[in-house]
Motif scaffolding. Structure first.
Motif, PDB file in Angstrom:
ATOM      1  N   VAL A 126       0.844  -1.203   0.000  1.00 57.31           N
ATOM      2  CA  VAL A 126       0.000   0.000   0.000  1.00 57.31           C
ATOM      3  C   VAL A 126       0.877   1.250   0.000  1.00 57.31           C
ATOM      4  CG1 VAL A 126      -1.630   1.378   1.357  1.00 57.31           C
ATOM      5  CG2 VAL A 126      -1.986  -1.095   1.121  1.00 57.31           C
ATOM      6  N   GLN A 127       1.877   1.273   0.867  1.00 54.43           N
ATOM      7  CA  GLN A 127       2.779   2.424   0.950  1.00 54.43           C
ATOM      8  C   GLN A 127       3.566   2.601  -0.347  1.00 54.43           C
ATOM      9  OE1 GLN A 127       3.611   4.704   3.835  1.00 54.43           O
ATOM     10  NE2 GLN A 127       1.466   4.082   4.004  1.00 54.43           N
ATOM     11  N   LEU A 128       4.013   1.508  -0.910  1.00 54.41           N
ATOM     12  CA  LEU A 128       4.785   1.574  -2.150  1.00 54.41           C
ATOM     13  C   LEU A 128       3.974   2.235  -3.259  1.00 54.41           C
ATOM     14  CD1 LEU A 128       7.273   0.837  -3.854  1.00 54.41           C
ATOM     15  CD2 LEU A 128       6.288  -1.460  -4.142  1.00 54.41           C
ATOM     16  N   ASP A 129       2.708   1.843  -3.374  1.00 53.07           N
ATOM     17  CA  ASP A 129       1.879   2.349  -4.467  1.00 53.07           C
ATOM     18  C   ASP A 129       1.312   3.734  -4.194  1.00 53.07           C
ATOM     19  OD1 ASP A 129       0.629   2.277  -6.924  1.00 53.07           O
ATOM     20  OD2 ASP A 129      -1.053   1.031  -6.263  1.00 53.07           O
TER      21      ASP A 129
ATOM     22  N   HIS B  45       5.235   6.092  -1.937  1.00 49.28           N
ATOM     23  CA  HIS B  45       6.535   6.163  -2.610  1.00 49.28           C
ATOM     24  C   HIS B  45       6.389   6.427  -4.102  1.00 49.28           C
ATOM     25  CE1 HIS B  45       8.448   5.073   1.065  1.00 49.28           C
ATOM     26  NE2 HIS B  45       7.804   3.929   1.141  1.00 49.28           N
ATOM     27  N   GLY B  46       5.279   6.006  -4.681  1.00 45.55           N
ATOM     28  CA  GLY B  46       5.056   6.241  -6.104  1.00 45.55           C
ATOM     29  C   GLY B  46       5.054   7.700  -6.490  1.00 45.55           C
ATOM     30  N   HIS B  47       4.776   8.588  -5.544  1.00 51.54           N
ATOM     31  CA  HIS B  47       4.792  10.031  -5.822  1.00 51.54           C
ATOM     32  C   HIS B  47       6.167  10.498  -6.300  1.00 51.54           C
ATOM     33  CE1 HIS B  47       0.844  11.422  -4.457  1.00 51.54           C
ATOM     34  NE2 HIS B  47       0.917  10.510  -3.502  1.00 51.54           N
ATOM     35  N   HIS B  48       7.218   9.804  -5.906  1.00 50.34           N
ATOM     36  CA  HIS B  48       8.578  10.272  -6.181  1.00 50.34           C
ATOM     37  C   HIS B  48       9.333   9.388  -7.164  1.00 50.34           C
ATOM     38  CE1 HIS B  48       7.792  13.027  -2.945  1.00 50.34           C
ATOM     39  NE2 HIS B  48       7.531  12.014  -2.126  1.00 50.34           N
ATOM     40  N   LEU B  49       8.601   8.503  -7.847  1.00 45.37           N
ATOM     41  CA  LEU B  49       9.224   7.617  -8.821  1.00 45.37           C
ATOM     42  C   LEU B  49       8.800   8.011 -10.228  1.00 45.37           C
ATOM     43  CD1 LEU B  49       8.570   4.204  -7.031  1.00 45.37           C
ATOM     44  CD2 LEU B  49      10.612   5.639  -6.877  1.00 45.37           C
ATOM     45  N   ASP B  50       9.707   7.814 -11.187  1.00 46.60           N
ATOM     46  CA  ASP B  50       9.322   8.121 -12.560  1.00 46.60           C
ATOM     47  C   ASP B  50       8.427   7.009 -13.098  1.00 46.60           C
ATOM     48  OD1 ASP B  50      10.947   6.014 -13.675  1.00 46.60           O
ATOM     49  OD2 ASP B  50      12.684   7.335 -13.531  1.00 46.60           O
ATOM     50  N   ALA B  51       7.769   7.304 -14.207  1.00 49.02           N
ATOM     51  CA  ALA B  51       6.785   6.372 -14.758  1.00 49.02           C
ATOM     52  C   ALA B  51       7.418   5.037 -15.140  1.00 49.02           C
ATOM     53  CB  ALA B  51       6.098   7.003 -15.968  1.00 49.02           C
ATOM     54  N   CYS B  52       8.663   5.056 -15.601  1.00 44.73           N
ATOM     55  CA  CYS B  52       9.347   3.818 -15.977  1.00 44.73           C
ATOM     56  C   CYS B  52       9.554   2.929 -14.748  1.00 44.73           C
ATOM     57  CB  CYS B  52      10.684   4.141 -16.642  1.00 44.73           C
ATOM     58  SG  CYS B  52      11.617   2.681 -17.131  1.00 44.73           S
ATOM     59  N   ALA B  53       9.981   3.536 -13.628  1.00 48.75           N
ATOM     60  CA  ALA B  53      10.186   2.764 -12.401  1.00 48.75           C
ATOM     61  C   ALA B  53       8.871   2.164 -11.922  1.00 48.75           C
ATOM     62  CB  ALA B  53      10.802   3.647 -11.326  1.00 48.75           C
ATOM     63  N   VAL B  54       7.787   2.949 -11.986  1.00 44.69           N
ATOM     64  CA  VAL B  54       6.482   2.440 -11.562  1.00 44.69           C
ATOM     65  C   VAL B  54       6.060   1.267 -12.437  1.00 44.69           C
ATOM     66  CG1 VAL B  54       4.026   3.000 -11.327  1.00 44.69           C
ATOM     67  CG2 VAL B  54       5.758   4.625 -10.538  1.00 44.69           C
ATOM     68  N   GLN B  55       6.319   1.361 -13.742  1.00 44.13           N
ATOM     69  CA  GLN B  55       5.963   0.266 -14.639  1.00 44.13           C
ATOM     70  C   GLN B  55       6.738  -0.999 -14.301  1.00 44.13           C
ATOM     71  OE1 GLN B  55       3.508   0.007 -16.972  1.00 44.13           O
ATOM     72  NE2 GLN B  55       4.172  -2.148 -16.904  1.00 44.13           N
ATOM     73  N   ARG B  56       8.020  -0.851 -13.980  1.00 44.02           N
ATOM     74  CA  ARG B  56       8.826  -2.025 -13.614  1.00 44.02           C
ATOM     75  C   ARG B  56       8.340  -2.627 -12.297  1.00 44.02           C
ATOM     76  NH1 ARG B  56      15.005  -0.296 -14.091  1.00 44.02           N
ATOM     77  NH2 ARG B  56      15.328  -2.558 -13.808  1.00 44.02           N
ATOM     78  N   ILE B  57       7.909  -1.776 -11.377  1.00 44.72           N
ATOM     79  CA  ILE B  57       7.364  -2.258 -10.105  1.00 44.72           C
ATOM     80  C   ILE B  57       6.040  -2.978 -10.338  1.00 44.72           C
ATOM     81  CG2 ILE B  57       6.344  -1.475  -7.920  1.00 44.72           C
ATOM     82  CD1 ILE B  57       8.505   0.790  -7.987  1.00 44.72           C
ATOM     83  N   ALA B  58       5.231  -2.447 -11.240  1.00 43.89           N
ATOM     84  CA  ALA B  58       3.924  -3.033 -11.530  1.00 43.89           C
ATOM     85  C   ALA B  58       4.044  -4.380 -12.242  1.00 43.89           C
ATOM     86  CB  ALA B  58       3.097  -2.078 -12.382  1.00 43.89           C
ATOM     87  N   ASP B  59       5.190  -4.628 -12.856  1.00 41.02           N
ATOM     88  CA  ASP B  59       5.371  -5.834 -13.662  1.00 41.02           C
ATOM     89  C   ASP B  59       5.641  -7.069 -12.791  1.00 41.02           C
ATOM     90  OD1 ASP B  59       5.549  -7.381 -15.938  1.00 41.02           O
ATOM     91  OD2 ASP B  59       7.664  -6.922 -16.301  1.00 41.02           O
ATOM     92  N   HIS B  60       4.802  -7.238 -11.771  1.00 39.78           N
ATOM     93  CA  HIS B  60       4.845  -8.405 -10.884  1.00 39.78           C
ATOM     94  C   HIS B  60       3.393  -8.810 -10.642  1.00 39.78           C
ATOM     95  CE1 HIS B  60       8.704  -6.344 -10.140  1.00 39.78           C
ATOM     96  NE2 HIS B  60       9.179  -7.553  -9.944  1.00 39.78           N
ATOM     97  N   PRO B  61       2.753  -9.398 -11.642  1.00 40.14           N
ATOM     98  CA  PRO B  61       1.296  -9.607 -11.585  1.00 40.14           C
ATOM     99  C   PRO B  61       0.826 -10.489 -10.442  1.00 40.14           C
ATOM    100  CG  PRO B  61       2.297 -10.790 -13.443  1.00 40.14           C
ATOM    101  CD  PRO B  61       3.338  -9.869 -12.910  1.00 40.14           C
TER     102      PRO B  61
ATOM    103  N   LEU C  69       2.190 -10.787  -7.447  1.00 39.55           N
ATOM    104  CA  LEU C  69       2.303 -10.003  -6.214  1.00 39.55           C
ATOM    105  C   LEU C  69       1.152  -9.019  -6.086  1.00 39.55           C
ATOM    106  CD1 LEU C  69       3.944  -9.179  -3.710  1.00 39.55           C
ATOM    107  CD2 LEU C  69       5.275  -7.656  -5.195  1.00 39.55           C
ATOM    108  N   TRP C  70       0.852  -8.311  -7.157  1.00 36.59           N
ATOM    109  CA  TRP C  70      -0.206  -7.304  -7.077  1.00 36.59           C
ATOM    110  C   TRP C  70      -1.593  -7.931  -7.064  1.00 36.59           C
ATOM    111  CZ3 TRP C  70       1.073  -2.923  -5.134  1.00 36.59           C
ATOM    112  CH2 TRP C  70       2.381  -2.468  -5.290  1.00 36.59           C
TER     113      TRP C  70
ATOM    114  N   ARG D 286      -1.327   4.701 -10.643  1.00 37.39           N
ATOM    115  CA  ARG D 286      -1.594   3.807  -9.533  1.00 37.39           C
ATOM    116  C   ARG D 286      -1.595   2.386 -10.074  1.00 37.39           C
ATOM    117  NH1 ARG D 286      -0.186   6.915  -6.687  1.00 37.39           N
ATOM    118  NH2 ARG D 286      -1.190   8.096  -5.029  1.00 37.39           N
ATOM    119  N   ILE D 287      -0.895   1.504  -9.380  1.00 36.65           N
ATOM    120  CA  ILE D 287      -0.823   0.124  -9.821  1.00 36.65           C
ATOM    121  C   ILE D 287      -2.142  -0.588  -9.574  1.00 36.65           C
ATOM    122  CG2 ILE D 287       0.357  -2.074  -9.487  1.00 36.65           C
ATOM    123  CD1 ILE D 287       2.859  -0.424  -8.702  1.00 36.65           C
TER     124      ILE D 287
END
Length: 287
Positions: A212-215, A218-234, A236-237, A277-278
């Protein structure tokens, strides 16, 4: 499960002001009596959210009532003015912030503990006989490993990934550590409903709040590419989404409060990932 340490960025949580424990009998001082203790917490705070979920899973509304505090503390030094009388009664000439979460003793009007992991364990072990076994026998080391993984490999790594301090190489190393942790969790959860047992445990509470905190923070301070790489764990999410649909989890989501608390405390720069948002957490949050 293997824990990947983040030695370069590891930092302990602030030492809590009070570390009392609820014991088994009257000789412990703070012994387990239904109705004697009270929780004071904000679900916009990750520790408060962990305790609120634990409290609901165990069904302790009548046994240990909870008082919910504003998302943004209104007292000095980031404390809550409503908690000042408890702090002043519990420590002579206390001068620090009156922070939450707090487990208080209504009999004495004093604080028992401000340490979230201890509070969660005591609620489960002293009052949770009728609920799920959140700390099952033999699982202590596994749960502690998940706590370290979430604190270091997710929360601290994400914070350093989005930090304006340090250079690009430091941020990339932090992102690599974060993705390594998420990848390990992705593989571990394949074919599993819960993290370490066949039913929900404290390990699931810990990981869910970290996600919850990550999305949402912390997502407020990450670029869109980083968020996409984080989201690429189906896997887990999908796990996070399943838990959010559980009433003990999703109904405690205060998304507006989390956002207001974050902006009140954080002075970092917002990045492109803030618009992404993931998960649709709002679908499960309390209205």
């Amino acid at each position: 499960m293997t824990v990947t340490p983040l030695a370069a960025h590891a930092a302990d949580r602030p030492v809590p002001a009070f570390r009392g424990r609820i014991g088994r009998d009257a000789r412990s001082g703070h012994y387990a009596v239904p109705g004697r203790y009270r929780l004071h917490l904000s679900t916009a705070c990750p520790d408060g959210l962990r305790i609120a979920v634990t409290h609901s899973l165990l069904g302790l509304d009548a046994v240990c009532p909870a008082t919910f505090l504003p998302a943004v503390p209104d007292g000095p030094e980031g404390g809550h003015s409503a908690l000042l009388p408890l702090y002043e009664a519990s420590a002579h000439r206390y001068t620090g912030p009156a922070v939450a979460p707090v487990l208080s003793d209504d009999w004495s009007g004093r604080i028992v503990s401000t340490h979230a992991p201890d509070i969660m364990r005591d609620l489960a072990r002293r009052f949770g006989a009728g609920g799920p076994s959140l700390y099952p026998c033999g699982a202590q080391s596994e749960i502690e490993a998940v706590e370290r993984m979430c604190a270091q490999g997710i929360e601290q790594a994400a914070q350093h990934t989005g930090s304006a301090d340090g250079g690009p190489a430091d941020r990339e190393a932090a992102l690599d550590a974060l993705l390594e942790t998420l990848g390990a969790l992705e593989r571990w959860l394949a074919g599993r409903t819960y993290l370490i047992r066949d039913e929900v445990t404290a390990a699931d509470v810990e990981l869910w709040v970290a996600l919850v905190q990550l999305d949402t923070v912390h997502g407020h301070h990450l670029d869109a590419c980083a968020v996409q790489r984080i989201a690429d764990h189906p896997t887990l999410w999908a796990y996070a989404r399943r838990l959010a649909a559980h009433p003990a989890f999703g109904t405690h989501l205060d998304l507006d409060g989390i956002d207001r608390r974050h902006h009140a405390r954080c002075h970092g720069l917002e990045a492109a990932g803030a618009a992404v948002r993931i998960l649709d957490w709002a679908a499960h949050a309390a209205r």
